[in-house]
Write an enzyme that holds these catalytic residues in place. Structure first.
Site, PDB file in Angstrom:
ATOM      1  CD  GLU A   8       2.982   6.841  -2.172  1.00 37.85           C
ATOM      2  OE1 GLU A   8       2.100   7.729  -2.293  1.00 37.85           O
ATOM      3  OE2 GLU A   8       2.843   5.844  -1.468  1.00 37.85           O
ATOM      4  CE1 TYR A  34      10.531   7.011  -4.640  1.00 33.97           C
ATOM      5  CE2 TYR A  34       8.143   6.873  -4.822  1.00 33.97           C
ATOM      6  CZ  TYR A  34       9.359   6.264  -4.634  1.00 33.97           C
ATOM      7  OH  TYR A  34       9.418   4.908  -4.428  1.00 33.97           O
ATOM      8  NE  ARG A  40      -0.442   7.019  -5.649  1.00 33.71           N
ATOM      9  CZ  ARG A  40       0.241   5.907  -5.425  1.00 33.71           C
ATOM     10  NH1 ARG A  40       1.140   5.494  -6.302  1.00 33.71           N
ATOM     11  NH2 ARG A  40       0.002   5.186  -4.353  1.00 33.71           N
ATOM     12  CG  HIS A  53       8.644   5.007  -0.007  1.00 34.15           C
ATOM     13  ND1 HIS A  53       7.608   4.100   0.015  1.00 34.15           N
ATOM     14  CD2 HIS A  53       8.856   5.294  -1.310  1.00 34.15           C
ATOM     15  CE1 HIS A  53       7.201   3.865  -1.221  1.00 34.15           C
ATOM     16  NE2 HIS A  53       7.941   4.585  -2.042  1.00 34.15           N
ATOM     17  CD  GLN A 104       6.180 -13.692   3.174  1.00 35.99           C
ATOM     18  OE1 GLN A 104       6.677 -14.738   2.781  1.00 35.99           O
ATOM     19  NE2 GLN A 104       5.301 -13.652   4.143  1.00 35.99           N
TER      20      GLN A 104
HETATM   21 FE1  SF4 Z   1       2.702  -9.187  -3.129  1.00 36.42          FE
HETATM   22 FE2  SF4 Z   1       1.467 -11.409  -3.866  1.00 36.42          FE
HETATM   23 FE3  SF4 Z   1       1.903 -10.946  -1.274  1.00 36.42          FE
HETATM   24 FE4  SF4 Z   1       0.084  -9.559  -2.684  1.00 36.42          FE
HETATM   25  S1  SF4 Z   1       0.039 -11.749  -2.199  1.00 36.42           S
HETATM   26  S2  SF4 Z   1       1.581  -8.727  -1.299  1.00 36.42           S
HETATM   27  S3  SF4 Z   1       1.090  -9.383  -4.643  1.00 36.42           S
HETATM   28  S4  SF4 Z   1       3.457 -11.259  -2.847  1.00 36.42           S
END
Ligand code: SF4
Length: 671
Positions: free
Chosen positions: A164, A166, A214, A252, A339
């Site tokens: 990613e 890093y 990873r 990223h 979100q």
């Molecule tokens: Fe994140 Fe929940 Fe949306 Fe999945 S459903 S991306 S865990 S906020």
């Protein structure tokens, strides 16, 4: 069912009870005061839910490797105690747990960050200092020291974050490593840091300790690795002592989405399969795996030995147990919206989950049996009403859920039609099953009035009636070419070839996608990869090609906003850029600082910086402004009813399912 997924894996010195790994995911609890007891409760629930192995959020081996100022670090003996709470909580339910060691390198969001070379990343404001040769050796020792402390804290192993973009990845790729000493130049020199780190960790922790590495299998950035280099590195780290290899996809800073909801399910398992063929240690598949059948298929098809999912365990702690009990239809599926999880983390807030507001609030948001069983009416079966109903019924209340439509879901029914938002079907499937399971009395095609509700003998009434589009007072808005987003998404009215969309919030973006993409690319993985410029043949460095639109845009769209800010800047931090890029690829013209003048037969008249122009469009779709729909509230209060407002009926600033579901859950917990 899911025989491969539930198959134990014997690693010689320890056995994982199945092939399911909960991947690393920072929660924000790591940095909170007393956060580790909450973190222990969070992981314990996932362990109880049947997962085989958990990988913690990234913990830095030293101060300079922190992702954020005062980020979580493991360097001293006195930091071990709080980790013990976590490992003990997980072990009591039979799962294993590894600590992820993550040195952020130039991604560190603070002025003390370091990197192989003094090159600033395009996504952080701080230019790193270059590590001296002595500091490189000290950093390797810090990794080994942190791993040793992790072992002391009871962890079954560590995951060394080598992907990613890093620090370790920064050493490996030319793009970020321009050193001329033994740590830079040739591929052997650039991979030395990764190999020495694995070796040092193995030496410090002995042979009975899991080391997952990873591996960045696709860098997806210019000057990334070639396939042969990826394989050579994989072989090297296995020889240096790694027990298993996990898949890393994309730095990223890559401009290709790798985990958002637009990414097809299991879109990258093909590269895990190709790398696995070259290695002799178990290999783990990742990215956009959110369903037990998808996971099972990956294993059955020999693409990986284990499957790693992170966000799906935020959405449902019991994912594995439900799959094992043949109750996959009860899984609350992660819709990959980011979100409440990643977007929160980027704002340095505690993570949670849009579809499961209990995630990371296990000690705070609980649905205990109600002391008095109440008869409750819920009006509106959108996200807020559904969430409230399920949690309230779970507590023992008698819940009657009314909706004037023929189906549950409210605005989710419009979202699910948007190309790339197919996952919303899963949330509706989940709620449908939960309504049955908790014997909620569902009344569809049942528009309610003050009279009908007052006559129902309810103890309390919850209004989750959502929103109505606001009148934006546009001259000419009665012209037949003007439509609302509901006309388009709900009523499927005909839309012409040239369209202006007023309002560039989430709805405006969704409608633009809907009107430009004929066949959802999310359902065609190969076309999707081509569209974003991912080289499946892996002939280019970093597997990066020039993006080639998979199909021409269906319409010419103008996406307009009144505000002077960059169009789309209000969208989620981790996915907004991908929405913007997706529309740009389809030729959508985004205009900010727009004054709307009028609509007439010629089209939409606008002015920008006092310059007037007419957009000659067939249709104007209004996606701006909502108002709460609370028509029933006053009448019910006047009749002495106890009324609560939740979701859009309470606050309608922008359609906000995250807020709606959380508010429904919180009210249900205390009613
Ligand atoms: Fe994140 Fe929940 Fe949306 Fe999945 S459903 S991306 S865990 S906020």
């Amino acid at each position: 069912a899911y025989q491969q997924l539930l198959q134990p894996l014997d690693l010689g010195f320890t056995t994982l009870r199945n092939r399911v790994i909960m991947g690393s995911m920072h929660t924000g609890l790591e940095e909170e005061k007393n956060g580790f007891s909450k973190l222990a409760a969070f992981y314990a629930e996932r362990a109880k839910g049947g997962v085989g192995l958990i990988i913690t959020g990234g913990i830095s081996p030293n101060f300079r490797g922190n992702l954020v100022p005062f980020g979580c670090q493991l360097s001293f003996w006195w930091q071990v105690g709080k980790h013990k709470q976590v490992t003990e909580a997980v072990h009591q339910y039979g799962a294993k747990i590894c600590l992820q060691l993550l040195h952020a390198g130039r991604y560190g969001y603070h002025p003390f960050n370091v990197a192989p070379s003094k090159i600033k990343s395009p996504i952080t404001p701080f230019k790193p200092s270059e590590l001296s040769g002595r500091q490189v050796r000290a950093t390797i020792k810090d990794f080994a020291n942190a791993a040793k402390l992790a072992k002391k804290a009871g962890y079954d192993g560590v995951e060394i974050m080598g992907s990613e973009g890093y620090l370790i990845n920064q050493f490996i790729c030319q793009r970020t490593n321009q050193r001329t000493d033994e740590w830079g130049g040739s591929f052997d020199n650039r991979s030395r840091f990764a190999l020495e780190t694995v070796r040092a960790v193995r030496e410090a922790c002995g042979k009975d300790f899991i080391i997952i590495y990873r591996l960045s299998m696709l860098d997806l950035v210019e000057d990334g690795n070639t396939f042969d280099e990826v394989v050579a590195l994989g072989k090297g780290v296995a020889k240096a002592g790694a027990t298993m290899i996990n898949t890393g996809i994309g730095w990223h800073e890559a401009r290709i989405p790798t985990i958002t909801t637009r990414v097809p399910r299991a879109a990258f398992s093909w590269i895990t399969e190709r790398v696995r063929k070259e290695l002799s240690v178990p290999v783990i598949a990742t990215n956009r795996i959110n369903d037990p059948q998808v996971a099972e298929d990956i294993l059955v098809n020999g693409q990986a030995d284990l499957v790693c999912m992170a966000r799906p365990f935020l959405a449902d702690a019991d994912f594995v147990n439900k799959a094992a009990a043949d109750q996959a239809d009860l899984i609350n599926t992660c819709i990959a919206c980011n979100q409440a999880c990643l977007d929160h983390i980027f704002q340095q807030k505690r993570a949670s989950c849009l579809v499961n507001p209990r995630a990371c609030y296990e000690t705070e948001l609980n649905f205990t049996p109600a002391t008095t069983r109440k008869k409750l009416a819920v009006v509106g079966a959108g996200p807020a009403g559904l969430a409230f109903s399920v949690y309230a019924a779970q507590r023992g209340h008698e819940v009657h859920l009314f909706d004037k439509s023929h189906q549950i879901g409210g605005q989710f029914n419009y979202a699910k039609q948007i190309p790339g938002k197919e996952e919303f079907h899963e949330t509706l499937r989940y709620y449908g099953r939960m309504l049955e399971l908790h014997a909620i009395k569902l009344h569809l095609n049942a528009e309610q009035s003050v009279e009908s509700l007052s006559a129902g003998g309810f103890d309390e009434i919850i209004l989750a009636t959502g929103i109505v589009p606001r009148d934006i007072g546009l001259p000419g808005q009665d012209h037949p070419k003007v439509l609302s987003y509901l006309d388009v998404l709900r009523d499927h009215k005909a839309v012409g070839k040239h369209v202006a969309i007023i309002g560039a919030g989430g709805i405006g973006f969704d409608v633009s996608e809907y009107l430009t993409e004929e066949h959802s690319l999310t359902l065609q993985p190969d076309a999707w990869l081509k569209d974003w410029g991912v080289d499946k043949a892996y002939q280019a460095r970093g597997a990066l090609l020039k993006a080639e639109p998979a199909e021409p845009a269906k319409r010419k769209i103008y996406l307009l906003q009144r505000k002077n800010t960059k169009v789309g800047s209000g969208l989620g931090k981790t996915s907004g850029w991908a929405h913007r890029a997706s529309l740009q690829k389809k030729g959508v013209e985004m205009l900010a600082g727009v004054n709307y003048l009028k609509v007439d037969d010629a089209g939409l008249w606008i002015s920008i910086n006092n310059e007037e122009r007419c957009l000659a469009v067939d249709n104007v779709v209004i996606c701006a402004g909502q108002e709460p729909l609370r028509a029933l509230q006053q009448g019910l209060i006047e009749r002495g009813q106890k009324v609560h407002l939740i979701g859009g009926a309470d606050v309608a600033a922008e359609l906000d399912a995250k807020r709606a579901i959380r508010q429904g859950a919180e009210l249900a917990a205390q009613i």
